[in-house]
Design an enzyme around this catalytic site. Structure first.
Site, PDB file in Angstrom:
ATOM      1  N   THR A 133      33.748  27.994  41.085  1.00 23.47           N
ATOM      2  CA  THR A 133      32.307  28.199  40.933  1.00 23.47           C
ATOM      3  C   THR A 133      31.843  29.465  41.639  1.00 23.47           C
ATOM      4  O   THR A 133      32.476  29.919  42.603  1.00 23.47           O
ATOM      5  CB  THR A 133      31.546  26.999  41.527  1.00 23.47           C
ATOM      6  OG1 THR A 133      30.151  27.272  41.572  1.00 23.47           O
ATOM      7  CG2 THR A 133      31.990  26.711  42.958  1.00 23.47           C
ATOM      8  N   ASP A 134      30.713  29.999  41.205  1.00 27.31           N
ATOM      9  CA  ASP A 134      30.136  31.156  41.882  1.00 27.31           C
ATOM     10  C   ASP A 134      29.505  30.788  43.223  1.00 27.31           C
ATOM     11  O   ASP A 134      29.193  31.654  44.041  1.00 27.31           O
ATOM     12  CB  ASP A 134      29.108  31.857  40.985  1.00 27.31           C
ATOM     13  CG  ASP A 134      27.926  30.986  40.578  1.00 27.31           C
ATOM     14  OD1 ASP A 134      27.913  29.787  40.920  1.00 27.31           O
ATOM     15  OD2 ASP A 134      27.016  31.495  39.902  1.00 27.31           O
ATOM     16  N   GLU A 135      29.317  29.491  43.468  1.00 24.02           N
ATOM     17  CA  GLU A 135      28.678  29.083  44.711  1.00 24.02           C
ATOM     18  C   GLU A 135      29.527  29.383  45.943  1.00 24.02           C
ATOM     19  O   GLU A 135      29.013  29.383  47.073  1.00 24.02           O
ATOM     20  CB  GLU A 135      28.304  27.599  44.660  1.00 24.02           C
ATOM     21  CG  GLU A 135      27.270  27.300  43.589  1.00 24.02           C
ATOM     22  CD  GLU A 135      26.626  25.937  43.741  1.00 24.02           C
ATOM     23  OE1 GLU A 135      26.388  25.514  44.889  1.00 24.02           O
ATOM     24  OE2 GLU A 135      26.358  25.302  42.708  1.00 24.02           O
ATOM     25  N   TYR A 158      29.605  21.217  49.171  1.00 27.30           N
ATOM     26  CA  TYR A 158      30.294  21.394  47.885  1.00 27.30           C
ATOM     27  C   TYR A 158      30.921  22.774  47.788  1.00 27.30           C
ATOM     28  O   TYR A 158      32.109  22.919  47.485  1.00 27.30           O
ATOM     29  CB  TYR A 158      29.316  21.189  46.732  1.00 27.30           C
ATOM     30  CG  TYR A 158      29.787  21.798  45.428  1.00 27.30           C
ATOM     31  CD1 TYR A 158      30.959  21.363  44.821  1.00 27.30           C
ATOM     32  CD2 TYR A 158      29.064  22.829  44.815  1.00 27.30           C
ATOM     33  CE1 TYR A 158      31.405  21.927  43.639  1.00 27.30           C
ATOM     34  CE2 TYR A 158      29.498  23.390  43.634  1.00 27.30           C
ATOM     35  CZ  TYR A 158      30.672  22.941  43.051  1.00 27.30           C
ATOM     36  OH  TYR A 158      31.114  23.516  41.876  1.00 27.30           O
ATOM     37  N   LYS A 162      34.973  23.875  47.561  1.00 32.39           N
ATOM     38  CA  LYS A 162      35.542  24.671  46.470  1.00 32.39           C
ATOM     39  C   LYS A 162      36.144  25.969  46.995  1.00 32.39           C
ATOM     40  O   LYS A 162      37.178  26.430  46.503  1.00 32.39           O
ATOM     41  CB  LYS A 162      34.474  24.955  45.411  1.00 32.39           C
ATOM     42  CG  LYS A 162      34.077  23.749  44.575  1.00 32.39           C
ATOM     43  CD  LYS A 162      35.251  23.178  43.782  1.00 32.39           C
ATOM     44  CE  LYS A 162      35.699  24.099  42.655  1.00 32.39           C
ATOM     45  NZ  LYS A 162      36.794  23.498  41.847  1.00 32.39           N
TER      46      LYS A 162
END
Length: 351
Positions: A133-135, A158, A162
């Site tokens: 993810t870009d997060e 989260y 990741k």
């Protein structure tokens, strides 16, 4: 016929990917733990298709994963398995560390053992593709976009989990030579998304005439990526990506959260007008912001475009309209998720 082991293939992105892969002629062994976000209804069209083998199990079960690898001898492993909802990670981070970090490590260990065996080379070059993810990059200011060289700065449990899994994948390549690929995507939307995420949540609440919650001032910016475009990007990376590399996947569709909610309301006004004649936007309510809420994400997908020729086919307006129409025409799928009955009928699932 190539064989791929897909983990988390009963979830939103994984389910869309599995449906598309089988349609392309790939034999898919689909391993999913069927947590609350895993939904076999999404895979109903593959129920009697011999090209789809569903296995109920956890990526953290090394024995099971090793047995599946030895039995099916896949040409690739595509890892979607993850806990993904930021709000849930704030309430209970331990489950995210267990699945996203400990589970990914166990999966990597089993895959490394398989890759070192003669079976992995039988069908051609083996690949392990990790979907992220870009997060992991944290928050952006008003300008700029995340690139593959952006430093990691995760701001939620989260995102931190990741980020840790991404680092493990990278380490297994540099330490052991495992042929890995990583993709970091922006916010996905489209059919079969669990209605805890913004777009399907707003659709469901608007149809029920309930308040539409918007965090803070609603000006948080996300880059929206239609799920079919994301799946096409993963296929492109599997086919031509350079081993050890990371590829960012974005929809080139930055929108404020409030804009997204208002656009959904406008579509519903024409497709399902309210009985009282009021616009759906009248249901919008601003609520207390999420703790640590990142203000803006945006992806630079130039590397993916320049190296592999991928571009998103769906503009945001088209993708959102098709998404709203899908949910309107699949209310039984939504109902079974909302009342929990989708979790009660798991007959015929392999163990």
């Amino acid at each position: 016929m190539p064989t791929w082991l897909v983990t988390g293939g009963a979830g939103f992105i994984g389910g869309n990917f599995v449906l598309g892969a089988v349609a392309r002629g790939v034999r898919v062994v689909n391993l999913d733990a069927l947590t609350y976000a895993g939904n076999l209804d999404t895979l109903a069209s593959l129920r009697d298709d011999p090209r789809h083998v569903f296995v109920h199990g956890d990526i953290g079960d090394r024995g099971l994963v090793s047995r599946l690898l030895a039995e099916h001898r896949p040409d690739a492993v595509v890892n979607f398995a993850a806990e993904t909802h930021v709000d849930r990670s704030i309430d209970g981070p331990a489950a995210f560390v267990q699945t996203n970090v400990v589970g990914t490590l166990a999966l990597l260990e089993a895959v490394r053992e398989y890759w070192a065996s003669p079976a992995a080379d039988a069908g051609g070059p083996f690949r392990f593709l990790h979907v992220s993810t870009d997060e992991v990059y944290g928050a952006l200011g008003e300008r700029g976009r995340f690139t593959e060289a952006s430093p990691y700065a995760p701001n939620s449990p989260y995102a931190a989990s990741k980020a840790a899994s991404d680092h493990l994948v990278r380490a297994f390549h540099h330490t052991y030579g495992l042929p890995v690929l990583t993709t970091n995507c922006s916010n996905n939307y489209g059919p079969f998304q669990f209605p805890e995420k913004l777009i399907p949540l707003v659709i469901a609440k608007a149809l029920a005439g309930e308040p539409l919650p918007v965090y803070g001032d609603g000006r948080q910016v996300r880059d929206w990526l239609f799920v079919a475009d994301h799946c096409a990007a993963i296929h492109a990376v599997l086919a031509g990506g350079r081993v050890g590399e990371t590829y960012n996947v974005g929809g080139d569709a930055e929108r404020r959260n409030l804009e997204v909610v208002e656009a959904i309301c406008a579509l519903l006004d024409t497709r399902r007008p309210r009985a009282d004649g009021q616009p759906h936007a009248a249901l919008i309510r601003f609520v207390a912001d999420r703790p640590g809420h990142d203000r803006r994400y945006a992806i630079d997908a130039g590397k993916l475009r320049d190296e592999l020729g991928w571009r998103p086919e769906y503009g945001f307006e088209r993708g959102l309209a098709e998404t709203v129409d899908w949910y309107l025409s699949h209310q039984d799928w939504v109902r079974r998720v909302l009342d929990g009955s989708y979790r009660l009928e798991r007959i015929g699932v392999a163990a």
